[in-house]
Design an enzyme around this catalytic site. Structure first.
Site, PDB file in Angstrom:
ATOM      1  CG  ASP A 266      43.020  50.244  54.636  1.00 22.08           C
ATOM      2  OD1 ASP A 266      42.642  49.611  53.623  1.00 22.08           O
ATOM      3  OD2 ASP A 266      42.239  50.894  55.357  1.00 22.08           O
TER       4      ASP A 266
ATOM      5  CE1 TYR B 185      37.345  37.441  44.305  1.00 22.50           C
ATOM      6  CE2 TYR B 185      36.844  35.702  42.721  1.00 22.50           C
ATOM      7  CZ  TYR B 185      37.688  36.270  43.655  1.00 22.50           C
ATOM      8  OH  TYR B 185      38.885  35.663  43.940  1.00 22.50           O
TER       9      TYR B 185
ATOM     10  CB  SER C 268      39.913  34.620  40.421  1.00 20.96           C
ATOM     11  OG  SER C 268      38.877  33.673  40.291  1.00 20.96           O
TER      12      SER C 268
ATOM     13  CE  LYS D  13      40.531  38.485  42.842  1.00 25.96           C
ATOM     14  NZ  LYS D  13      41.809  38.870  43.490  1.00 25.96           N
TER      15      LYS D  13
END
Length: 294
Positions: free
Chosen positions: A68, A160, A147, A164
């Site tokens: 995790d 997001y 990304s 990234k």
């Protein structure tokens, strides 16, 4: 192995998407692969069973390890498990990640922390667990799955994209800091490809503020989904790029690998080239060129 050196590889977020494709591809090429899954006894049980069955059916050296990325102790234990089983660790592929799409105003700071906890702090935790071993070996590779949104931010992807972008900055810092130890740090910046990441997307909890953007957000999602439906792309392009980085000779891996449709790839690669030149100039002006790795 097609002449390639067998590597011991740990891949996070291996239950589906890029991670799942990567562990299967690497194992089929003869590498010793540890597929890291969260909650193996619960939500990860199905993926663990499927990968275990695949390994048995195809006689692959593909093993399950629980990890995790939001828990440092879990990351430490996963690396210990790999070391006990294999005696070394050559490559860490940090693929675990999630996406919180929606208007920035609608997200609370606590929700933003959750986005960063997986995509950024998760990478830090896994790296902290693995790097003492890689440094001691005098060789190894950290591969981050990033990304193109880290370079070009589109609407409703602010959290997001920010996570990234932070991951890209960490990668660059490791790239320079780890080189003296013989350890490489690289990132694969991928365009959106059809995986299940959208199925696990977390929308803003503030319904009132989210609703205020409802029409614009709905139109945006419709346009984006329509384009992706017309030209879905093949997610194996990303796993193929990761496999290629794993199998490259030491010292030959580029800092950034862009995997995207041609127009997007060329534009981002051009931006990356300018950024690299900018870093060279700024580093020279600051007097720290000797600490930068090309």
């Amino acid at each position: 192995m097609s002449g390639n050196v067998r590597q011991v590889v740990l891949v996070t977020g291996a239950s589906s998407g890029f991670g799942r494709l990567t562990v299967e591809a690497l194992a089929r090429r003869g590498h010793q692969v540890f597929a890291a899954l969260r909650d193996v006894g619960g939500r990860g049980a199905k993926a663990a069973a499927e990968l275990t069955a695949l390994a048995a059916a195809e006689r692959l050296d593909l093993r399950i390890v629980e990890l995790d990325v939001t828990d440092q102790a879990s990351a430490d234990k996963a690396v210990e498990t790999v070391m006990e089983a294999a005696g070394r660790l050559d490559v860490v592929v940090n693929n675990a990640g999630g996406i919180f799409p929606g208007p920035l105003e609608a997200f609370t700071a606590e929700e933003a922390q959750r986005q960063f906890d997986v995509n950024v702090f998760g990478a830090l935790r896994v790296a902290r667990a693995a790097l003492p071993q890689l440094r001691q070996q005098g060789q190894g590779v950290l591969i981050q799955v990033g990304s193109i949104s880290s370079r070009v931010t589109i609407p409703y992807s602010g959290l997001y994209a920010a996570s990234k972008a932070a991951l890209g900055s960490l990668t660059e810092a490791w790239h320079h800091e780890l080189a003296p130890f013989g350890v490489e740090s690289v990132i694969v910046d991928a365009a959106p490809y059809p995986t299940n990441i959208g199925n696990n997307a977390v929308l803003p909890a503030d319904a009132a503020r989210f609703t205020a953007y409802g029409e614009g957000f709905g139109s945006f999602v419709g346009e984006l989904t329509g384009r992706q439906t017309e030209n879905p792309g093949d997610p194996t392009a990303v796993s193929d790029a990761i496999v290629a980085l794993v199998e490259m000779p030491a010292g030959k891996r580029p800092l950034r690998t862009v995997v995207a449709p041609p127009a997007q790839r060329e534009a981002v690669e051009s931006l990356n080239a300018h950024a690299a030149e900018t870093a060279r100039i700024v580093g020279a002006d600051m007097g720290v060129s000797a600490f930068l790795v090309a």
